[in-house]
Write a protein that holds these residues in place. Structure first.
Motif, PDB file in Angstrom:
ATOM      1  N   LEU A  25       0.768  -1.379  -0.016  1.00 14.52           N
ATOM      2  CA  LEU A  25      -0.046   0.190   0.181  1.00 14.52           C
ATOM      3  C   LEU A  25       0.811   1.200   0.108  1.00 14.52           C
ATOM      4  CD1 LEU A  25      -2.465  -1.058   2.916  1.00 14.52           C
ATOM      5  CD2 LEU A  25      -2.792  -1.303   0.070  1.00 14.52           C
ATOM      6  N   ALA A  26       0.330   1.973  -0.629  1.00 14.22           N
ATOM      7  CA  ALA A  26       1.177   3.667  -0.583  1.00 14.22           C
ATOM      8  C   ALA A  26      -0.042   4.647  -0.358  1.00 14.22           C
ATOM      9  CB  ALA A  26       1.835   3.677  -1.864  1.00 14.22           C
ATOM     10  N   ARG A  27       0.646   5.768  -0.233  1.00 12.00           N
ATOM     11  CA  ARG A  27      -0.471   7.036  -0.185  1.00 12.00           C
ATOM     12  C   ARG A  27       0.217   8.011  -0.966  1.00 12.00           C
ATOM     13  NH1 ARG A  27       0.343  10.648   4.967  1.00 12.00           N
ATOM     14  NH2 ARG A  27       1.992   9.770   5.915  1.00 12.00           N
ATOM     15  N   VAL A  28      -0.736   9.006  -1.544  1.00  9.46           N
ATOM     16  CA  VAL A  28      -0.097  10.062  -2.251  1.00  9.46           C
ATOM     17  C   VAL A  28       0.517  11.215  -1.218  1.00  9.46           C
ATOM     18  CG1 VAL A  28      -0.674  12.045  -3.823  1.00  9.46           C
ATOM     19  CG2 VAL A  28      -1.431   9.662  -4.250  1.00  9.46           C
ATOM     20  N   ASP A  29       1.645  11.568  -1.371  1.00 10.34           N
ATOM     21  CA  ASP A  29       2.155  12.934  -0.427  1.00 10.34           C
ATOM     22  C   ASP A  29       1.416  13.952  -0.852  1.00 10.34           C
ATOM     23  OD1 ASP A  29       3.663  14.320   1.295  1.00 10.34           O
ATOM     24  OD2 ASP A  29       5.597  13.784   0.530  1.00 10.34           O
ATOM     25  N   ARG A  30       0.432  14.637  -0.030  1.00 14.10           N
ATOM     26  CA  ARG A  30      -0.103  15.907  -0.467  1.00 14.10           C
ATOM     27  C   ARG A  30       0.790  16.934   0.149  1.00 14.10           C
ATOM     28  NH1 ARG A  30      -4.625  15.438  -3.720  1.00 14.10           N
ATOM     29  NH2 ARG A  30      -6.408  14.008  -2.761  1.00 14.10           N
ATOM     30  N   ASP A  31       1.873  16.698   0.952  1.00 12.67           N
ATOM     31  CA  ASP A  31       2.800  17.756   1.250  1.00 12.67           C
ATOM     32  C   ASP A  31       4.059  17.516   0.589  1.00 12.67           C
ATOM     33  OD1 ASP A  31       0.985  18.373   3.437  1.00 12.67           O
ATOM     34  OD2 ASP A  31       1.410  16.742   4.660  1.00 12.67           O
ATOM     35  N   SER A  32       3.908  17.015  -0.363  1.00 13.91           N
ATOM     36  CA  SER A  32       5.239  16.937  -1.276  1.00 13.91           C
ATOM     37  C   SER A  32       5.885  18.311  -1.675  1.00 13.91           C
ATOM     38  CB  SER A  32       4.761  16.487  -2.701  1.00 13.91           C
ATOM     39  OG  SER A  32       6.195  16.188  -3.559  1.00 13.91           O
ATOM     40  N   PRO A  33       7.113  18.260  -1.367  1.00 13.26           N
ATOM     41  CA  PRO A  33       7.806  19.889  -1.204  1.00 13.26           C
ATOM     42  C   PRO A  33       7.935  20.242  -2.869  1.00 13.26           C
ATOM     43  CG  PRO A  33       9.601  18.103  -0.725  1.00 13.26           C
ATOM     44  CD  PRO A  33       8.150  17.586  -0.751  1.00 13.26           C
ATOM     45  N   THR A  34       7.912  19.230  -3.817  1.00 16.10           N
ATOM     46  CA  THR A  34       8.073  19.512  -5.233  1.00 16.10           C
ATOM     47  C   THR A  34       6.749  19.688  -6.009  1.00 16.10           C
ATOM     48  OG1 THR A  34       8.181  17.133  -6.027  1.00 16.10           O
ATOM     49  CG2 THR A  34      10.075  18.359  -5.278  1.00 16.10           C
ATOM     50  N   GLY A  35       5.704  18.973  -5.443  1.00 10.76           N
ATOM     51  CA  GLY A  35       4.380  19.177  -6.128  1.00 10.76           C
ATOM     52  C   GLY A  35       4.321  18.236  -7.428  1.00 10.76           C
ATOM     53  N   LYS A  36       5.527  17.211  -7.612  1.00 10.38           N
ATOM     54  CA  LYS A  36       5.306  16.630  -8.808  1.00 10.38           C
ATOM     55  C   LYS A  36       4.363  15.370  -8.661  1.00 10.38           C
ATOM     56  CE  LYS A  36      10.162  17.167  -9.919  1.00 10.38           C
ATOM     57  NZ  LYS A  36      11.438  16.741 -10.224  1.00 10.38           N
ATOM     58  N   PRO A  37       3.670  15.021  -9.726  1.00 12.99           N
ATOM     59  CA  PRO A  37       2.610  14.068  -9.771  1.00 12.99           C
ATOM     60  C   PRO A  37       3.287  12.811  -9.624  1.00 12.99           C
ATOM     61  CG  PRO A  37       3.236  14.658 -12.211  1.00 12.99           C
ATOM     62  CD  PRO A  37       3.693  15.699 -11.065  1.00 12.99           C
ATOM     63  N   VAL A  38       2.269  11.743  -9.196  1.00 13.36           N
ATOM     64  CA  VAL A  38       2.680  10.496  -9.190  1.00 13.36           C
ATOM     65  C   VAL A  38       2.598   9.783 -10.335  1.00 13.36           C
ATOM     66  CG1 VAL A  38       2.231   8.090  -8.124  1.00 13.36           C
ATOM     67  CG2 VAL A  38       2.062  10.136  -6.692  1.00 13.36           C
ATOM     68  N   ARG A  39       3.701   9.589 -11.152  1.00 14.90           N
ATOM     69  CA  ARG A  39       3.693   8.911 -12.500  1.00 14.90           C
ATOM     70  C   ARG A  39       3.487   7.476 -12.788  1.00 14.90           C
ATOM     71  NH1 ARG A  39       4.119  13.014 -15.762  1.00 14.90           N
ATOM     72  NH2 ARG A  39       4.976  15.106 -14.997  1.00 14.90           N
ATOM     73  N   ASP A  40       3.371   7.074 -13.737  1.00 14.71           N
ATOM     74  CA  ASP A  40       3.218   5.485 -14.348  1.00 14.71           C
ATOM     75  C   ASP A  40       2.108   5.043 -13.394  1.00 14.71           C
ATOM     76  OD1 ASP A  40       5.141   5.676 -16.012  1.00 14.71           O
ATOM     77  OD2 ASP A  40       6.768   5.791 -14.571  1.00 14.71           O
ATOM     78  N   CYS A  41       0.939   5.516 -13.139  1.00 14.72           N
ATOM     79  CA  CYS A  41      -0.211   4.936 -12.523  1.00 14.72           C
ATOM     80  C   CYS A  41      -0.861   3.858 -13.380  1.00 14.72           C
ATOM     81  CB  CYS A  41      -1.036   5.978 -11.989  1.00 14.72           C
ATOM     82  SG  CYS A  41      -0.257   6.999 -10.623  1.00 14.72           S
ATOM     83  N   GLN A  42      -1.378   2.721 -13.016  1.00 16.99           N
ATOM     84  CA  GLN A  42      -2.275   1.956 -13.769  1.00 16.99           C
ATOM     85  C   GLN A  42      -3.714   1.967 -13.069  1.00 16.99           C
ATOM     86  OE1 GLN A  42       0.574  -1.162 -13.548  1.00 16.99           O
ATOM     87  NE2 GLN A  42      -0.293  -1.592 -15.513  1.00 16.99           N
ATOM     88  N   VAL A  43      -4.772   1.795 -13.700  1.00 17.95           N
ATOM     89  CA  VAL A  43      -6.244   1.492 -13.461  1.00 17.95           C
ATOM     90  C   VAL A  43      -6.460   0.480 -14.149  1.00 17.95           C
ATOM     91  CG1 VAL A  43      -8.493   2.463 -12.836  1.00 17.95           C
ATOM     92  CG2 VAL A  43      -6.311   3.989 -12.976  1.00 17.95           C
TER      93      VAL A  43
END
Length: 201
Positions: A25-43
């Motif tokens: 499991l993982a979670r999106v870092d809403r406090d990311s200092p760079t604001g870069k997106p999470v890439r290479d996601c699959q649905v």
């Protein structure tokens, strides 16, 4: 979960002939200092536009593997994620338009993966955002009482929920995208190894 909001069930497969590795499991870092997106996601799911059928034969809904990215700063007010898919699906034929408001109808419950880790599940569609957007309920919200209206009360025993998933709690989930100090460590690694390199909040 009970009440309004996503209806999510936890299933365990106990079969002597199946040796299935657990999904991390993982979670999106809403406090990311760079604001870069999470890439290479699959649905991965069974959307309505993938229905295949021939006259006189039973229709079959084929799988879809949609790829894209999750902007970390989108959907903050609602507490939801949005996968921006790379390729939009073909429009639904007019006779199937009643199946839903989006080409992605039928994808509810589909897992959203990034780097082999589960970020969440598809919970609804966002027709006003266009066919390139899929709305996702974050996995880490399922075990806690949400601060967002309409998201449901969460499970009654969060500690037991996380124990069944094999993690001590939300704080143990890997954050994506990786921060610079974390990116030096190849994944997957045990949380005990990763922890000294994480920023304590």
């Amino acid at each position: 979960m009970h009440g309004p909001g996503p209806d999510l069930a936890l299933l365990e497969i106990d079969h002597p002939e199946l040796d299935l590795p657990p999904v991390g499991l993982a979670r999106v870092d809403r406090d990311s200092p760079t604001g870069k997106p999470v890439r290479d996601c699959q649905v991965i799911g069974y959307p309505a536009f993938k229905v295949r059928g021939h006259p006189g034969r039973r229709s079959v809904r084929e799988t879809a593997d949609a790829t894209g990215h999750v902007p970390v700063l989108e959907g903050l007010a609602a507490g939801l994620l949005s996968v921006q898919v790379t390729h939009s699906p073909r429009p639904l034929p007019p006779k199937e338009a009643a199946l839903g408001e989006s080409e992605w109808s039928g994808m509810s419950g589909a897992p959203v993966l990034a780097g082999g880790l589960l970020l969440g599940v598809v919970s609804e569609y966002a027709p006003r955002e266009g066919p390139s957007a899929i709305t996702v309920h974050p996995a880490h919200r399922a075990g806690s009482r949400s601060r967002h209206p309409g998201r449901g009360p969460g499970v009654t025993d969060p500690a037991a929920w996380w124990a069944r998933l094999g993690v001590p709690g939300v704080g143990a989930l890997r954050r994506l995208p990786l921060r610079p100090e974390e990116a030096r460590i190849p994944l997957p690694v045990p949380y005990e190894v990763l922890r000294p390199h994480l920023l304590i909040r």
